[in-house]
Write a protein that holds these residues in place. Structure first.
Motif, PDB file in Angstrom:
ATOM      1  N   GLY A 124       0.246   7.252 -12.393  1.00 57.21           N
ATOM      2  CA  GLY A 124       0.160   8.669 -11.700  1.00 57.21           C
ATOM      3  C   GLY A 124      -0.493   8.781 -10.315  1.00 57.21           C
ATOM      4  O   GLY A 124      -1.292   7.889 -10.239  1.00 57.21           O
ATOM      5  N   THR A 125       0.090   9.360  -9.348  1.00 58.51           N
ATOM      6  CA  THR A 125      -0.764   9.625  -8.211  1.00 58.51           C
ATOM      7  C   THR A 125      -0.092  11.027  -7.433  1.00 58.51           C
ATOM      8  O   THR A 125       1.017  11.131  -7.538  1.00 58.51           O
ATOM      9  N   PRO A 126      -1.021  11.421  -6.597  1.00 55.18           N
ATOM     10  CA  PRO A 126      -0.795  12.879  -6.001  1.00 55.18           C
ATOM     11  C   PRO A 126      -0.395  12.623  -4.634  1.00 55.18           C
ATOM     12  O   PRO A 126       0.121  13.711  -4.066  1.00 55.18           O
ATOM     13  N   PHE A 127      -0.193  11.794  -4.074  1.00 56.75           N
ATOM     14  CA  PHE A 127       0.005  11.171  -2.757  1.00 56.75           C
ATOM     15  C   PHE A 127       1.125  11.722  -2.108  1.00 56.75           C
ATOM     16  O   PHE A 127       2.216  11.908  -3.121  1.00 56.75           O
ATOM     17  N   ALA A 128       1.375  12.109  -0.992  1.00 56.39           N
ATOM     18  CA  ALA A 128       2.865  12.053  -0.457  1.00 56.39           C
ATOM     19  C   ALA A 128       2.745  11.667   1.287  1.00 56.39           C
ATOM     20  O   ALA A 128       1.643  11.967   1.750  1.00 56.39           O
ATOM     21  N   THR A 129       3.810  11.264   1.725  1.00 52.55           N
ATOM     22  CA  THR A 129       3.902  10.976   3.126  1.00 52.55           C
ATOM     23  C   THR A 129       4.470  12.274   3.894  1.00 52.55           C
ATOM     24  O   THR A 129       4.586  13.308   3.306  1.00 52.55           O
ATOM     25  N   PHE A 130       4.913  11.992   4.971  1.00 53.18           N
ATOM     26  CA  PHE A 130       5.531  13.244   5.701  1.00 53.18           C
ATOM     27  C   PHE A 130       6.934  13.420   5.509  1.00 53.18           C
ATOM     28  O   PHE A 130       7.159  14.590   6.085  1.00 53.18           O
TER      29      PHE A 130
ATOM     30  N   ILE B 175       0.697  18.559   0.308  1.00 54.27           N
ATOM     31  CA  ILE B 175       0.128  17.126   0.808  1.00 54.27           C
ATOM     32  C   ILE B 175       1.078  16.520   1.626  1.00 54.27           C
ATOM     33  O   ILE B 175       2.316  16.479   1.072  1.00 54.27           O
ATOM     34  N   HIS B 176       0.733  16.547   2.810  1.00 56.41           N
ATOM     35  CA  HIS B 176       1.572  15.511   3.903  1.00 56.41           C
ATOM     36  C   HIS B 176       0.752  14.779   4.847  1.00 56.41           C
ATOM     37  O   HIS B 176      -0.219  15.340   5.504  1.00 56.41           O
ATOM     38  N   GLU B 177       0.850  13.500   4.677  1.00 56.49           N
ATOM     39  CA  GLU B 177       0.133  12.719   5.281  1.00 56.49           C
ATOM     40  C   GLU B 177       0.943  11.244   5.694  1.00 56.49           C
ATOM     41  O   GLU B 177       1.926  10.964   5.466  1.00 56.49           O
ATOM     42  N   ILE B 178       0.250  10.664   6.589  1.00 54.28           N
ATOM     43  CA  ILE B 178       0.585   9.545   7.516  1.00 54.28           C
ATOM     44  C   ILE B 178      -0.665   8.218   7.332  1.00 54.28           C
ATOM     45  O   ILE B 178      -1.517   8.676   7.461  1.00 54.28           O
ATOM     46  N   SER B 179       0.125   7.109   7.312  1.00 53.24           N
ATOM     47  CA  SER B 179      -0.849   5.955   7.501  1.00 53.24           C
ATOM     48  C   SER B 179      -0.168   5.050   8.123  1.00 53.24           C
ATOM     49  O   SER B 179       0.981   4.523   7.640  1.00 53.24           O
ATOM     50  N   ILE B 180      -0.722   4.425   9.058  1.00 53.86           N
ATOM     51  CA  ILE B 180      -0.060   3.333   9.914  1.00 53.86           C
ATOM     52  C   ILE B 180      -0.799   1.780   9.736  1.00 53.86           C
ATOM     53  O   ILE B 180      -1.910   1.793   9.381  1.00 53.86           O
ATOM     54  N   PHE B 181       0.099   0.923   9.648  1.00 54.76           N
ATOM     55  CA  PHE B 181      -0.019  -0.519   9.242  1.00 54.76           C
ATOM     56  C   PHE B 181      -1.064  -1.176  10.355  1.00 54.76           C
ATOM     57  O   PHE B 181      -0.671  -1.005  11.601  1.00 54.76           O
TER      58      PHE B 181
ATOM     59  N   ASN C  74       0.881  -1.281   0.144  1.00 53.71           N
ATOM     60  CA  ASN C  74       0.049  -0.148  -0.011  1.00 53.71           C
ATOM     61  C   ASN C  74       0.714   1.212   0.112  1.00 53.71           C
ATOM     62  O   ASN C  74       1.846   1.474   0.727  1.00 53.71           O
ATOM     63  N   ASP C  75       0.568   2.211  -0.902  1.00 52.99           N
ATOM     64  CA  ASP C  75       1.415   3.367  -1.362  1.00 52.99           C
ATOM     65  C   ASP C  75       1.546   4.216   0.055  1.00 52.99           C
ATOM     66  O   ASP C  75       2.717   4.256   0.420  1.00 52.99           O
ATOM     67  N   LEU C  76       0.672   4.646   0.611  1.00 52.97           N
ATOM     68  CA  LEU C  76       0.873   5.367   1.768  1.00 52.97           C
ATOM     69  C   LEU C  76       1.418   4.799   3.142  1.00 52.97           C
ATOM     70  O   LEU C  76       2.182   5.394   3.762  1.00 52.97           O
ATOM     71  N   VAL C  77       1.053   3.560   3.333  1.00 53.66           N
ATOM     72  CA  VAL C  77       1.427   2.911   4.544  1.00 53.66           C
ATOM     73  C   VAL C  77       2.839   2.383   4.208  1.00 53.66           C
ATOM     74  O   VAL C  77       3.613   2.873   5.287  1.00 53.66           O
ATOM     75  N   ALA C  78       3.112   2.113   3.111  1.00 56.04           N
ATOM     76  CA  ALA C  78       4.734   1.869   2.866  1.00 56.04           C
ATOM     77  C   ALA C  78       5.627   3.038   2.758  1.00 56.04           C
ATOM     78  O   ALA C  78       6.774   2.895   3.464  1.00 56.04           O
ATOM     79  N   ALA C  79       5.048   4.098   2.305  1.00 55.97           N
ATOM     80  CA  ALA C  79       5.861   5.276   2.261  1.00 55.97           C
ATOM     81  C   ALA C  79       6.019   5.934   3.762  1.00 55.97           C
ATOM     82  O   ALA C  79       7.090   6.433   4.005  1.00 55.97           O
ATOM     83  N   THR C  80       5.030   5.850   4.393  1.00 55.92           N
ATOM     84  CA  THR C  80       5.114   6.211   5.906  1.00 55.92           C
ATOM     85  C   THR C  80       6.130   5.605   6.685  1.00 55.92           C
ATOM     86  O   THR C  80       6.849   5.912   7.323  1.00 55.92           O
ATOM     87  N   ALA C  81       6.088   4.057   6.454  1.00 60.81           N
ATOM     88  CA  ALA C  81       7.192   3.207   7.126  1.00 60.81           C
ATOM     89  C   ALA C  81       8.630   3.592   6.624  1.00 60.81           C
ATOM     90  O   ALA C  81       9.582   3.577   7.554  1.00 60.81           O
ATOM     91  N   LEU C  82       8.710   3.889   5.492  1.00 58.03           N
ATOM     92  CA  LEU C  82      10.216   4.448   4.979  1.00 58.03           C
ATOM     93  C   LEU C  82      10.579   5.664   5.466  1.00 58.03           C
ATOM     94  O   LEU C  82      11.730   5.610   5.892  1.00 58.03           O
ATOM     95  N   ALA C  83       9.555   6.695   5.680  1.00 61.23           N
ATOM     96  CA  ALA C  83      10.111   7.950   6.303  1.00 61.23           C
ATOM     97  C   ALA C  83      10.263   7.767   7.718  1.00 61.23           C
ATOM     98  O   ALA C  83      11.262   8.317   8.565  1.00 61.23           O
ATOM     99  N   ALA C  84       9.349   6.716   8.370  1.00 59.55           N
ATOM    100  CA  ALA C  84       9.332   6.604   9.845  1.00 59.55           C
ATOM    101  C   ALA C  84      10.904   5.891  10.227  1.00 59.55           C
ATOM    102  O   ALA C  84      11.448   6.114  11.043  1.00 59.55           O
ATOM    103  N   ALA C  85      11.562   5.037   9.109  1.00 62.97           N
ATOM    104  CA  ALA C  85      12.714   4.480   9.529  1.00 62.97           C
ATOM    105  C   ALA C  85      13.812   5.386   9.337  1.00 62.97           C
ATOM    106  O   ALA C  85      14.966   4.877   9.674  1.00 62.97           O
ATOM    107  N   GLY C  86      13.685   6.648   8.974  1.00 58.07           N
ATOM    108  CA  GLY C  86      14.731   7.389   9.131  1.00 58.07           C
ATOM    109  C   GLY C  86      14.974   8.168   7.594  1.00 58.07           C
ATOM    110  O   GLY C  86      15.774   9.026   7.526  1.00 58.07           O
TER     111      GLY C  86
END
Length: 504
Positions: free
Chosen positions: A426-432, A492-498, A403-415
């Protein structure tokens, strides 16, 4: 520019670069003339030989499934013609490491380090943004967080920082087991993230994710940078109190200035979504070239995730592990995620999404063989569970879903300070963190200029990989130095948690 591409000499299919008409005769290296028996859409496959029912269909030099029925030379193949070979957990006992020599990561080896302008934090980390964040411990205070952020943005204009943002989510209460731990881990990781120069953590007071317990869970943190507010403990107006606290954090964050940093301090997430038949030909190989440059030449770090989209290509990653211990961890990474699927009664080889199919991807193996190209050819030096933070330089693998936002959030959270995201649909989403969109084809880049930041489609338009790679490196370093990507410009700045378990 060619109209088609045979990717690997072992392949028994080719990919149309442009739409191709029935009756067209093409000459293919190692095959000879092939007459197309049907129209072939761009990004889709056609058979180079007769393929018998049950015979493997080979692309990228690996099977991507087997033919559901006999397919004649020159015929079109899509998801209705190919069935996955994937099954349940495997023991991988025949896998051996093929890295004869793995030099220690973390040091530039080209003699001339690339640099970017980043923010040095007191804890030794480096950020590429200097933002002010408000993080709720529980979804109950999302409205309070929004009011605080809106007020401070209106009163300060966020002048002198890279933005002031709140990150609402639905969790922090009524969760049990791993779900509760996952929420705590992701929010803790955000508290420690170097892209923020000031963080206000807002709790309610009665939630499962108790603010005091969560504060202890965060461990040693910068008390000048991070403050906590518990709404039920505030006398009077909690919004006014929050505004006052956030303004103080904002003033503290404004003191940080950019300074020259080596590229070895970059930690970059690698992700794809809305893939198409060009993903494994253009954008994903480009990210692989970038990853090899950053890890092998500059001593930096990249992180590959979306484990289900490794299924079918996992042995390629296993053979690149830098040690037997990492091989064991990678096997566990794969089999544990397969068990997650099986425990819910779901097959491990579920077909790609409708968009993937429409773009020319027929099976999960085909998607995986394109997806894993984002990791290049570097050795694997780290394997992380969901919610863990980067400990090793070089290429890392991270457990997270596709899942795009869940995985991207996990990448960002990893540092990771930035996520590179390839897409053919195409997609407009973004994590934090800055989430850079790399298009697989020029048509998408032309149609969606407000979404796409870099066009890798030029790789099938007679541009060399080296030239495009160098353009891309330059662009990534500019973004690391402050140039905004399109999702940032759009706010666009969002998070999604598994989430996996029971909600009370």
């Amino acid at each position: 520019m060619k109209d088609f591409l045979k990717i690997n000499p072992a392949d028994n299919v080719a990919v149309a670069i442009n739409p191709m008409s029935k009756g067209t005769v093409v000459t293919v290296d190692g095959v000879g003339d092939v007459t197309l028996m049907q129209d072939i859409p761009a990004g889709h496959k056609f058979a180079l030989t007769d393929i018998a029912e049950g015979e493997n269909v080979v692309k990228y030099g690996f099977p991507i499934g087997h033919a559901r029925h006999a397919v004649a030379k020159g015929c079109y193949l899509d998801h209705d013609d190919i069935k996955t070979n994937l099954e349940g957990q495997l023991d991988y006992s025949d896998i051996s490491i093929k890295n004869d020599h793995c030099p220690a990561p973390g040091h530039a080896r080209n003699g001339q380090e690339a640099t970017f302008e980043g923010y040095m934090r007191p804890d030794g980390q480096v950020g590429i943004r200097n933002e002010v964040w408000v993080i709720p411990t529980v979804g109950c205070v999302n409205g309070i967080v929004k009011q605080i952020v809106d007020r401070v943005n209106a009163e300060t204009g966020a002048e002198g920082v890279d933005g002031i943002f709140g990150f609402p989510h639905n969790y922090g209460c009524s969760q049990l087991g791993d779900d509760h731990e996952n929420t705590k881990k992701i929010l803790r990781d955000m508290v420690h993230h170097p892209n923020a120069g000031g963080i206000l953590v807002v709790g309610l007071g009665c939630e499962n994710n108790q603010p005091k317990v969560f504060e202890e869970f965060c461990g040693d943190y910068d008390r000048d940078k991070v403050k906590f507010m518990v709404c039920q403990e505030v006398e009077g107006d909690e919004v006014e109190t929050g505004v006052s606290m956030l303004k103080a954090l904002y003033e503290q964050a404004r003191k940080y200035k950019r300074t020259t940093c080596p590229a070895s301090r970059l930690r970059i997430g690698l992700k794809c979504g809305g893939s198409d038949g060009f993903s494994g030909i253009t954008a994903n190989p480009l990210l692989g070239e970038f990853s090899d440059w950053l890890c092998d030449e500059e001593g930096g770090t990249t992180v590959l995730t979306e484990v289900p989209e490794m299924f079918g290509a996992e042995t390629i990653l296993m053979e690149r592990c830098a040690s037997p211990a990492l091989l064991g961890q990678t096997i566990s990474l794969i089999n544990n995620f397969k068990e997650y699927f099986l425990s819910h009664g779901e097959p491990v080889g579920e077909n790609p999404s409708p968009g993937n199919k429409a773009g020319g991807i027929s099976t999960l193996e085909e998607k995986a063989l394109g997806c894993t190209q984002k990791s290049g050819k570097s050795p694997v030096f780290g394997v992380m569970e969901y919610g863990e933070r980067i400990q090793e330089h070089g290429l890392n693998l991270l457990s997270a879903p596709g899942n795009d936002l869940v995985a991207a959030t996990a990448l960002a959270a990893a540092g990771c300070q930035m996520v590179l995201f390839t897409t053919g649909r195409g997609t407009p989403f973004a994590t934090f963190v800055p989430t850079m969109k790399v298009s697989t084809n020029s048509g998408l880049a032309a149609r969606k200029p407000a979404w796409i930041d870099f066009n890798a489609g030029q790789l099938v338009e007679d541009k060399s990989m080296r030239d495009v790679r160098d353009q891309f490196i330059d662009y990534v370093l500019r973004v690391a130095s402050g140039e905004q990507v399109n999702s940032e410009k759009a706010g666009i700045h969002e998070i999604s948690i598994f989430k996996n378990g029971v909600t009370l």
